[in-house]
Design an enzyme around this catalytic site. Structure first.
Site, PDB file in Angstrom:
ATOM      1  CE  LYS A 197      -4.636  -1.524   1.600  1.00 41.59           C
ATOM      2  NZ  LYS A 197      -5.435  -1.260   2.477  1.00 41.59           N
ATOM      3  CE  LYS A 237      -5.770  -8.362  -2.248  1.00 43.80           C
ATOM      4  NZ  LYS A 237      -5.352  -7.760  -1.122  1.00 43.80           N
ATOM      5  CE  LYS A 241     -13.466  -2.993   0.388  1.00 42.26           C
ATOM      6  NZ  LYS A 241     -12.738  -2.965   1.730  1.00 42.26           N
TER       7      LYS A 241
END
Ligand code: TYM
Length: 329
Positions: A111, A195, A198
Site C-alpha cells: 500500500k 487480487k 476495491k
C-alpha cells in the site's frame, strides 16, 4: 466461549472477493458463534478518504452485511470509531508490537508503494489497530480472506507478548483465522495474477456488490480468458490463472466442488461456461444488490443498527486497562 470478530473497510467498491472471502462466511458462521461485525472506518483513513464518501461507504458496508443475511438483532454490527476501546487498545499494542514485526508486513509495503516516506504513520501501525479490534472482544475466531493471514499471525504474536509481559497467561486468546470456501483469494477479472481489489482503477477488474445484472453480465463477458475450451482437470485449470479464478468463483457461488464443475463443462466452449457463470452470479448477487438498495434508501434504519451495535460492543470491550496499570479514578 467462542466469539467471532471481523471487519471490512468502508473504502468504496465492495466486491465479489469481499463477499466470497468474508461477508458470506459472516452469515454462515452466525448460527454457531456469537459474532461482532465491524465497519472499520479508522482503518479506512490510513489512506485519504473524502469525509462525505466515508460516511456513505460506512453505511454501504453495514447495508451489505445485513443484505447478505447477517442478523443485526442477534449479532453486533457497528462502526469502529463509535467504540473508543479500539484506538485505546491500539495505543497499548503500539507499545507491545515491535518495529521488526511491523517491518515484515507485506500489506504495508504494497500500500505504501515506492513513496514509503510519504505513507501515513497510521498505515504503518494499521496491524496493531486490527489486533486491537479483535482482542478488545477476546475474539477466538476471525473469518477473513487469505490476504489477511499475516495480520492475524501478528495478532497472535501481540496477544502472546502482552500475556507474557503482564503475567496474565490466558488473558488474550490466540485467535484462529477462518479462511473458508473455494474463493479465499478472488483474482482480478482482467489479470489473474492480481487480487480483485476495491482500489483497482479498472471497474472491469471486479464485480461490485452494487452492480446490476447487466453490469455483471458485461464484466463476465469481458473477463480475460484464453482461446482454449474449458479444461478437463484441476491441474490443467491451475496452469491458466484467469480460467482457474472463474472456476473458483463458480464453485464458491454454487457451493460445488471444482472437479464437479469441470466434469460438466470439460471441452466445451468457454463462452458456454461464462454464460452459466453470469446466470449464477446474477441469481446469487441480485437479491443482495436489491436489498442493499432498499436499506440505503433509508439511512435512518442503518444508522440505528450501527448505534445499537456500538452500545452493545462498548459494553464488552474494557477490562484490559487495569492490567496495564492505568489509573481509572
Ligand atoms: P478489507 O476491507 O480489505 O476486506 C474485507 C474482507 O474481504 C476479504 N477480501 C478478499 N477475499 C477474497 N478475495 C479477495 N480478492 C479479497 N479482497 C478482500 C479480506 O480478506 C477481508 O476479510 N484489514 C482488513 C479489515 C480489518 C479486519 C479487522 C479484518 C480491520 N480489522 C479485524 C478482520 C479482523 C481489511 O483491510 O479488509
Amino acid at each position: 466461549m467462542n466469539r467471532i470478530f471481523s471487519g471490512v473497510q468502508p473504502t468504496g467498491n465492495l466486491h465479489l472477493g469481499n463477499y466470497l472471502g468474508a461477508i458470506r462466511n459472516f452469515v454462515r458462521l452466525q448460527h454457531d458463534y456469537e459474532c461482532i461485525y465491524c465497519v472499520v472506518d479508522q482503518h479506512a483513513i490510513t489512506m485519504w478518504q473524502e469525509p462525505a464518501e466515508l460516511r456513505r461507504a460506512t453505511r454501504e458496508v453495514a447495508a451489505a452485511f445485513i443484505a447478505a443475511g447477517v442478523d443485526a438483532k442477534k449479532q453486533i454490527v457497528f462502526n469502529q470509531s463509535a467504540v473508543p476501546a479500539h484506538s485505546q487498545l491500539a495505543w497499548i499494542f503500539n507499545c507491545v508490537a515491535r518495529m521488526g514485526w511491523l517491518n515484515r508486513m507485506t500489506q504495508f509495503k504494497e500500500k505504501a508503494g515506492k513513496d514509503r516516506e510519504n505513507a501515513s504513520a497510521g498505515l504503518y501501525v494499521y496491524p496493531n489497530l486490527m489486533a486491537a479490534d479483535i482482542l478488545a472482544y477476546k475474539a477466538t475466531h476471525v473469518p477473513v480472506g487469505e490476504d489477511q493471514k499475516q495480520h492475524l499471525e501478528l495478532t497472535r504474536d501481540i496477544a502472546q507478548k502482552f500475556n507474557n509481559d503482564f503475567s496474565v497467561p490466558d488473558f488474550f486468546p490466540l485467535t484462529e483465522p477462518l479462511i473458508l470456501g473455494e474463493a479465499t483469494r478472488v483474482m482480478s477479472l482482467r489479470d489473474g495474477s492480481k487480487k480483485m481489489s476495491k482500489s483497482d482503477p479498472s471497474d472491469y477488474s471486479r464485480i461490485n456488490l452494487t452492480d446490476d445484472a447487466d453490469a455483471i453480465a458485461l464484466k463476465i463477458r469481458k473477463a480475460k480468458t484464453d482461446p482454449l475450451p474449458m479444461p478437463a482437470t484441476e491441474a490443467e485449470a491451475e496452469t491458466r490463472p484467469e480460467v482457474d479464478n472463474l472456476l473458483g468463483i463458480y464453485a464458491a457461488l454454487s457451493d460445488r466442488q471444482r472437479s464437479d464443475i469441470l466434469a460438466e463443462f470439460a471441452g466445451r466452449e468457454f463462452s458456454a461456461f461464462k454464460k452459466a457463470l453470469t446466470d449464477l452470479a446474477v441469481e446469487k448477487l441480485g437479491p443482495i444488490n436489491a436489498d442493499m438498495k432498499r436499506l440505503l434508501a433509508d439511512p435512518g434504519y442503518v444508522d440505528q443498527v450501527l448505534k445499537d451495535g456500538a452500545t452493545r460492543a462498548r459494553a464488552i470491550a474494557d477490562e484490559v486497562y487495569d492490567i496495564v496499570g492505568f489509573l481509572r479514578p
